[in-house]
Scaffold this active site. Structure first.
Site, mmCIF file in Angstrom:
data_model
loop_
_atom_site.group_PDB
_atom_site.id
_atom_site.type_symbol
_atom_site.label_atom_id
_atom_site.label_comp_id
_atom_site.label_asym_id
_atom_site.label_seq_id
_atom_site.Cartn_x
_atom_site.Cartn_y
_atom_site.Cartn_z
ATOM 1 N N ARG A 19 0.828 -1.207 0.000
ATOM 2 C CA ARG A 19 0.000 0.000 0.000
ATOM 3 C C ARG A 19 0.865 1.261 0.000
ATOM 4 N NH1 ARG A 19 -4.033 1.570 4.942
ATOM 5 N NH2 ARG A 19 -4.886 3.515 4.089
ATOM 6 N N PHE A 20 1.908 1.276 0.818
ATOM 7 C CA PHE A 20 2.740 2.462 0.933
ATOM 8 C C PHE A 20 4.188 2.229 0.495
ATOM 9 C CE2 PHE A 20 -0.377 3.001 4.463
ATOM 10 C CZ PHE A 20 -1.120 3.992 3.854
ATOM 11 N N GLY A 21 4.603 0.981 0.444
ATOM 12 C CA GLY A 21 6.009 0.712 0.197
ATOM 13 C C GLY A 21 6.246 -0.256 -0.937
ATOM 14 N N ASP A 134 -1.035 -9.964 12.599
ATOM 15 C CA ASP A 134 -1.447 -10.242 11.213
ATOM 16 C C ASP A 134 -0.714 -11.484 10.701
ATOM 17 O OD1 ASP A 134 -2.882 -9.927 8.871
ATOM 18 O OD2 ASP A 134 -1.518 -8.442 8.014
#
Length: 278
Positions: A19-21, A134
């Protein structure tokens, strides 16, 4: 990507994207050793305090947990105004999700090999006061020498003994019922998730399923654990006993990581297996 990282490492091909990396392969010109680098663009989370906190938590937690033979090791962290870059141990042989996709059902001895290493990783985290939150096949990686490494601590949280956590985290199929119910929870949510993984390895299907996220969550909340004879006819009683203890809706009866490691199915399965000290 930070300029200080580029001064010390040569960055190669992209290995994955989140998502961000983005994860790239890299190597050190000084030693020739290969690594992975997770490069996170901080501009994408500038306005989100929770995502920003997760970003810095992951770096801090990975430092706390390293080195350990069952957890992806962090070697260097670089940061500038726009990026946070973590140089990590390279796991070049895929993840457990890929292995389950190509081999839906594992033998019990194959499942034991995965579970011993996974539970050693989880026990290490819990002893240091870290809940992963997770645990799922995508976050269980393998090196070229087939060593299992637990990865992706972006949802992890530190806790003190006896302290409960809150917040809905995790992934459908693997998330514990107390999380979905909105209750405070302990690190034993990781044991539940690992139990789901064990069930999937032995059965080829998840223990609680549905056609949508809502139906999956409803099935998890009911936590009606079954062992259909057409699927489990050749699975040992010891394996089913361990599953009951890991997938107990009653958290007080659910096993800890150390209890899982001491269970007879983990320590002997067709042959005497010794769980090495961790």
């Amino acid at each position: 990507m930070s300029e200080s990282l580029k001064r010390n490492y040569c960055v190669g091909e992209e290995l994955g994207r989140g998502r961000f990396g983005t994860v790239f392969k890299c190597y050190s010109p000084a030693t020739g050793e290969s690594f992975a680098v997770k490069s996170i663009d901080k501009r994408l989370i500038a306005d989100d305090a929770i995502d920003r906190q997760c970003l810095y938590n992951e770096a801090k937690i990975m430092h706390l947990l390293s080195p350990n033979p069952y957890v992806v090791r962090v070697f260097d962290i670089y940061e500038d105004d726009t990026h946070l870059d973590m140089v990590l141990e390279l796991c070049n042989s895929g993840d457990l999700f890929q292995r389950l996709s190509s081999q839906p059902v594992f033998s019990e001895s194959e499942a034991v090999d995965v579970m011993v290493s996974l539970m050693k990783a989880i026990a290490h985290c819990h002893r240091l006061g870290v809940a992963h939150r997770d645990i799922k096949p995508d976050n269980i990686l393998f090196t070229d020498s087939n060593e299992l490494k637990l990865a992706d601590f972006g949802s992890a949280e530190c806790f003190h003994e006896g302290q409960l956590m809150s917040g809905v985290v995790g992934t459908p199929y693997y998330v514990a019922p107390e999380v979905l119910a909105g209750r405070n929870y302990s690190e034993k949510i990781d044991i539940w998730s690992a139990g789901v993984i064990l069930y999937i390895m032995l059965a080829g299907v998840p223990p609680f399923f549905g056609d949508s996220a809502t139906e999956i969550f409803e099935a998890v909340l009911r936590a009606n654990l079954r062992f259909p004879s057409r699927i489990f006819h050749s699975v040992s009683p010891a394996a089913k006993d361990l599953l009951r203890r890991m997938l107990s809706k009653d958290v007080s009866r659910r096993f800890s990581a150390e209890q899982v490691l001491r269970h007879p199915w983990m320590t002997s399965n067709g042959e005497i297996r010794t769980v090495a000290p961790f």
